[in-house]
Write an enzyme that holds these catalytic residues in place. Sequence first.
Site: not given
Ligand SMILES: Cc1ncc(COP(=O)(O)O)c(C=O)c1O
Length: 297
Positions: A193, A114, A161, A58
């Site tokens: 989510e 910047r 992420k 990831r």
């Molecule tokens: C927005 C979001 N969705 C889902 C997750 C879950 O990810 P993981 O199972 O890899 O911790 C996280 C983790 O903090 C997150 O920040």
Amino acid sequence: MTIDLLPELPCYLNGEFSTLREAKVSVMDRGFIFGDGVYEVVPVYAGRPFRFAQHMARLDRSLSELRIANPMSHPQWRALVDQLIDAYARSLGNDAGQTDQLVYIQVTRGVAMRDHAMPPGITPTVFATSNRISAPSAADRANGVACVSGDDFRWKKAHIKSVSMLGSVLARQMSADVGAAETVMFRDGFLSEGAAANVWVARGGRVIGPLKDNLVLEGIRYGLLEELCAHAGIPFELRRIAREDVFTADELLLSNASKEILPVTRLDGQPIGNGKPGPIYEKLYAGYQRAKQAPLA
Ligand SMILES: Cc1ncc(COP(=O)(O)O)c(C=O)c1O
């Protein structure tokens, strides 16, 4: 938070181990100026990183979306994480093999004057630290947690992420303000989510999750839940989930690295199912605990 409130936790920054109090980055770091970077949170059980290969995959996906070359190979990351695990365990006076912990890894594009466009040839900033896992309380496991619903006003690249997390901060605060555990977000009437967790619906004996698209961060628990369901003989499906299907679910679950799997028993003050953690949660949670001890056979 003033610097004095930072605990004496070990950390790694650009090749050197020190502590959170000592480590310093430039004010011109693009992580600070633009939120131009990515991160990972890796749980560690009995000194062993859990699902490390998936975290590395990831991290690679997130970095490639930002067009940042991974500054380290996976074995180099593993060596760094193992050193941090040791350092954190030692700070508690333990052996690494005795401690559970949560490793945080961050890579930003680096330091430059910047300018929004990506400056060529700069060196990424690499930061990592470790701390205890702040796990849900026994009461939260026994009773489930309350959540609120909210509009998903984040951007359309939620699959990265990224450390640009203002959307998640604002969303999480909506639940924090009313003492709830998470904000369950909907975009155009469909479940996306939580602010910092994936959300799962159990209906008619099945586990259903949102599609893995650009609107959701694919938690490491996506793959794990699918495996746990297969093991427990529970049908698992990813699809668009309408808002009413969430409120009328038999069970609702959160997942992330520190919560593992956690039952949601109230949403916006309404009970989910019978208002208690259900049998699907119990089965998956038990499977999860086994998976922490040893890879699923
Ligand atoms: C927005 C979001 N969705 C889902 C997750 C879950 O990810 P993981 O199972 O890899 O911790 C996280 C983790 O903090 C997150 O920040």
